[in-house]
Design a protein around this motif. Sequence first.
Motif, mmCIF file in Angstrom:
data_model
loop_
_atom_site.group_PDB
_atom_site.id
_atom_site.type_symbol
_atom_site.label_atom_id
_atom_site.label_comp_id
_atom_site.label_asym_id
_atom_site.label_seq_id
_atom_site.Cartn_x
_atom_site.Cartn_y
_atom_site.Cartn_z
ATOM 1 N N ASP A 1 77.550 68.219 -88.096
ATOM 2 C CA ASP A 1 76.248 68.863 -87.912
ATOM 3 C C ASP A 1 76.178 69.635 -86.599
ATOM 4 O OD1 ASP A 1 74.746 68.048 -90.324
ATOM 5 O OD2 ASP A 1 75.283 66.060 -89.613
ATOM 6 N N GLY B 1 78.980 73.956 -84.753
ATOM 7 C CA GLY B 1 78.925 75.266 -84.109
ATOM 8 C C GLY B 1 78.464 75.216 -82.660
ATOM 9 N N ARG C 1 78.463 73.668 -78.511
ATOM 10 C CA ARG C 1 79.247 73.098 -77.416
ATOM 11 C C ARG C 1 78.517 71.857 -76.914
ATOM 12 N NH1 ARG C 1 79.079 78.509 -76.696
ATOM 13 N NH2 ARG C 1 81.105 79.572 -76.734
ATOM 14 N N ILE D 1 73.087 74.660 -78.104
ATOM 15 C CA ILE D 1 72.176 75.332 -79.051
ATOM 16 C C ILE D 1 71.336 74.378 -79.905
ATOM 17 C CG2 ILE D 1 73.510 77.486 -79.237
ATOM 18 C CD1 ILE D 1 74.681 76.388 -81.878
ATOM 19 N N THR D 2 71.548 73.056 -79.793
ATOM 20 C CA THR D 2 70.799 72.147 -80.682
ATOM 21 C C THR D 2 69.840 71.254 -79.920
ATOM 22 O OG1 THR D 2 72.475 70.409 -80.589
ATOM 23 C CG2 THR D 2 72.734 72.080 -82.306
ATOM 24 N N ALA D 3 69.558 71.581 -78.666
ATOM 25 C CA ALA D 3 68.636 70.782 -77.851
ATOM 26 C C ALA D 3 69.096 69.320 -77.838
ATOM 27 C CB ALA D 3 67.203 70.930 -78.334
ATOM 28 N N GLN E 1 69.419 65.767 -79.681
ATOM 29 C CA GLN E 1 69.386 65.045 -80.945
ATOM 30 C C GLN E 1 69.775 63.596 -80.710
ATOM 31 O OE1 GLN E 1 68.321 66.601 -83.732
ATOM 32 N NE2 GLN E 1 68.048 68.426 -82.447
ATOM 33 N N ILE F 1 72.544 83.411 -81.084
ATOM 34 C CA ILE F 1 73.614 82.407 -81.104
ATOM 35 C C ILE F 1 74.847 82.898 -81.861
ATOM 36 C CG2 ILE F 1 72.032 80.496 -80.675
ATOM 37 C CD1 ILE F 1 72.209 79.634 -83.448
ATOM 38 N N SER G 1 76.478 84.195 -78.846
ATOM 39 C CA SER G 1 76.951 83.205 -77.861
ATOM 40 C C SER G 1 78.033 82.289 -78.429
ATOM 41 C CB SER G 1 75.779 82.363 -77.338
ATOM 42 O OG SER G 1 75.255 81.525 -78.354
ATOM 43 N N GLN G 2 78.064 82.097 -79.766
ATOM 44 C CA GLN G 2 79.026 81.146 -80.342
ATOM 45 C C GLN G 2 80.213 81.848 -81.009
ATOM 46 O OE1 GLN G 2 76.611 79.257 -78.647
ATOM 47 N NE2 GLN G 2 77.639 77.599 -79.728
ATOM 48 N N LEU H 1 83.688 80.567 -80.050
ATOM 49 C CA LEU H 1 83.867 79.184 -80.499
ATOM 50 C C LEU H 1 84.093 79.123 -82.010
ATOM 51 C CD1 LEU H 1 81.631 76.173 -79.486
ATOM 52 C CD2 LEU H 1 82.078 76.640 -81.875
ATOM 53 N N LEU H 2 83.315 79.888 -82.764
ATOM 54 C CA LEU H 2 83.437 79.842 -84.230
ATOM 55 C C LEU H 2 84.807 80.338 -84.684
ATOM 56 C CD1 LEU H 2 79.870 81.114 -85.199
ATOM 57 C CD2 LEU H 2 80.704 78.754 -85.205
ATOM 58 N N ARG I 1 87.489 77.470 -83.107
ATOM 59 C CA ARG I 1 87.410 76.117 -83.639
ATOM 60 C C ARG I 1 87.472 76.089 -85.150
ATOM 61 N NH1 ARG I 1 82.216 72.695 -81.870
ATOM 62 N NH2 ARG I 1 83.129 72.782 -79.781
ATOM 63 N N HIS I 2 86.867 77.104 -85.801
ATOM 64 C CA HIS I 2 86.724 77.039 -87.259
ATOM 65 C C HIS I 2 87.371 78.198 -88.000
ATOM 66 C CE1 HIS I 2 83.950 73.714 -86.718
ATOM 67 N NE2 HIS I 2 83.270 74.427 -85.841
ATOM 68 N N ALA J 1 66.943 71.422 -85.627
ATOM 69 C CA ALA J 1 68.345 71.015 -85.541
ATOM 70 C C ALA J 1 68.570 69.567 -85.970
ATOM 71 C CB ALA J 1 68.856 71.210 -84.109
ATOM 72 N N ILE K 1 65.658 78.246 -80.821
ATOM 73 C CA ILE K 1 67.129 78.251 -80.867
ATOM 74 C C ILE K 1 67.672 77.095 -81.728
ATOM 75 C CG2 ILE K 1 69.219 77.930 -79.460
ATOM 76 C CD1 ILE K 1 68.328 80.727 -79.147
ATOM 77 N N PRO K 2 67.205 75.854 -81.554
ATOM 78 C CA PRO K 2 67.745 74.784 -82.400
ATOM 79 C C PRO K 2 67.514 75.007 -83.896
ATOM 80 C CG PRO K 2 66.661 73.860 -80.474
ATOM 81 C CD PRO K 2 66.324 75.320 -80.488
ATOM 82 N N SER L 1 70.045 77.276 -84.898
ATOM 83 C CA SER L 1 71.343 76.588 -84.897
ATOM 84 C C SER L 1 71.563 75.844 -86.210
ATOM 85 C CB SER L 1 71.472 75.628 -83.707
ATOM 86 O OG SER L 1 70.897 74.365 -83.997
ATOM 87 N N LEU M 1 72.861 78.304 -88.602
ATOM 88 C CA LEU M 1 74.287 78.499 -88.330
ATOM 89 C C LEU M 1 75.104 77.338 -88.902
ATOM 90 C CD1 LEU M 1 76.681 79.934 -86.971
ATOM 91 C CD2 LEU M 1 76.161 78.624 -84.897
ATOM 92 N N ARG M 2 74.603 76.104 -88.710
ATOM 93 C CA ARG M 2 75.278 74.922 -89.274
ATOM 94 C C ARG M 2 75.467 75.078 -90.778
ATOM 95 N NH1 ARG M 2 71.764 70.026 -87.816
ATOM 96 N NH2 ARG M 2 70.315 70.676 -89.412
ATOM 97 N N LEU N 1 78.025 77.797 -91.585
ATOM 98 C CA LEU N 1 79.366 77.300 -91.279
ATOM 99 C C LEU N 1 79.837 76.310 -92.339
ATOM 100 C CD1 LEU N 1 81.418 77.633 -89.010
ATOM 101 C CD2 LEU N 1 80.202 75.854 -87.744
#
Lengths: 346, 346
Positions: free
Chosen positions: A172, A175, A177, A316-318, A320, B21, B24-25, B28-29, B32-33, B162, B330-331, B334, B337-338, B341
């Motif tokens: 979850d 994406g 950091r 980016i997910t605050a 959780q 995002i 910004s990601q 990473l995307l 990592r993926h 999120a 933003i969350p 995100s 985006l999750r 992805l």
Amino acid sequence: MSSLRLLLAGFGNVNRSLVKILLSQAALLRARHGVAFTVVGVADSRGAAVAPEGLPLEALLAAKAAGRGVDALPGVGRPGLDAIQLARELDYDLLMEATPVNLKTGQPGLDACLAALGRGRHAVLANKGPLALAFERLAALGDLDGRPGRPQLRFSACVGGAMPTVNVGRRDLAGARILRIEAILNGTSQGILRMMEQGVSYAEALAEMQRRGLAETDPSLDVEGWDAANKLTIIANAVLRRPTTVREIDVQGVTALTAGELQAAMARGEKIVLRCLAEWTGQDYTLSVRPTSLPLSHPLARMNGDEMGIVFETDITARQTLTTRETDPIPTASAMLRDALDIAAP
Amino acid sequence: MSSLRLLLAGFGNVNRSLVKILLSQAALLRARHGVAFTVVGVADSRGAAVAPEGLPLEALLAAKAAGRGVDALPGVGRPGLDAIQLARELDYDLLMEATPVNLKTGQPGLDACLAALGRGRHAVLANKGPLALAFERLAALGDLDGRPGRPQLRFSACVGGAMPTVNVGRRDLAGARILRIEAILNGTSQGILRMMEQGVSYAEALAEMQRRGLAETDPSLDVEGWDAANKLTIIANAVLRRPTTVREIDVQGVTALTAGELQAAMARGEKIVLRCLAEWTGQDYTLSVRPTSLPLSHPLARMNGDEMGIVFETDITARQTLTTRETDPIPTASAMLRDALDIAAP
């Protein structure tokens, strides 16, 4: 309909609970997911039982309840066979590994898992030992993300029972950091600290937890922080994607804390918890397990003595937070079922 | 390397945050993926912008920041085109649907999603309207579980930003029977109630939330319980697997509560929260959204004014709680985006 054959390594509380929920959830698993599991082999500390067409689950539970080994079961018992041999020789789809934690060698769980994955069979672990010592070796053989055609490796039961720690962190937050993880992952220490806050001494609190069956006779792994450190090691590898062994974690337990210190923290509006911490420093994560005083507004400071929890902060997910309250091994076994189902019906 | 083309329906706070995002990601995307996203179309309330090779994301954000529509962008602007037309005609892989919530018709989000799924394109929603009104229609066209070869439907941003509400409920509890879900899913009501506990009137608390940008100018969807009911409807369908529309939920908001009632609850060791409840009665789930007084030991009673949360109780996973603290869009982005992805790299 997808039908998978399970090999159970170890037949203590966790795998016995797994057998109970294989019975209680069988109809649901068929109807909702089109999945059926059979248990084709079980190894306990005395020997094994094997049946290619599926072992009688009630009979397995009855034998253990009567204090007998599974090797004594008529027709299917195999005295002298152990988990590693079964993992190497039996025909099965998933190894369900729940032998006792061994933090020196990881055995017999480690060799059983290496044998299963090496033969292209999936492995689901509830035993932290092999992962805390040899995560990279296991992850080189087994896939964590469901890639088709590869043996799968899962271990969501290892880090907080039914709490979906690894799944949420890896999947979850895929994406994001991760900047910081804080967690309470040892139930025994958490129970003791919350009791000491009421003015009970460490020794009395430990004895009370032991009376309730919530602390081991030898509680050292729990109260000295190593159980939590094992879990943080698994999180570091699987969630932070940082190759880590438990020896790299800076560990301090709860044995030196006094009721007075806990009560003084409360008086200033704080709670002392045994905190697992992973913090991004810009280059790497620092990893520690240590008694830490937190303000009452902190999610970990709001947790009761029968709870565990984890807080993720990312870019980016605050913030959780996951929390679990579990009082028996069924939820841990349910996490093994979750992993098996993820492999059977991805 | 997997490369997916996104169509953004709506370009308010959520999809603008998504664009931020994606920028910004991006590294990473890829690393990592192995996934890259390009935005090939955007529709806002005035018109659209289209570029098969990918729109300039910074320019899109700059246009909106300057108060212009995306249709004014040189070369790529398409005045008069709307989200539904783009969903029907453009060549793209994923629709990212974040148009405003419309609880009467679900439009334009509903038709945009139906068009995308009908053409075999995936749909990721942050807009609750289409799901609260027409979950079954959408789920008949789109798959929720990653089955290969089918257009995928995801909406994890709709139920708590999120917070992985739907993913944990549907995936991590896949082998369990859910007996009870309790949740705080409306941030505005939660903020107001926690403020009223300090002796502030409902009207003052609402005005303060509006001043801070945490409540809408017309807060009726939030304070009358319908936003929470929409989210519970989505949970009922996706997690409880119970075909449900929002009209079946028993809803009562927070507008009639007084500071005195909240303080009286505190005096007896309780907290009043706007609780979403789904409870298994043996035959069916009862579903409601209603102010409810809970003991302080309850996970929902321990949540602050800036938090939302959900508690799952099942037959085999004990009590699992998720909590989120989010203060900007933003969350929520995100979570889109999750989902994207999850579709791009399952």
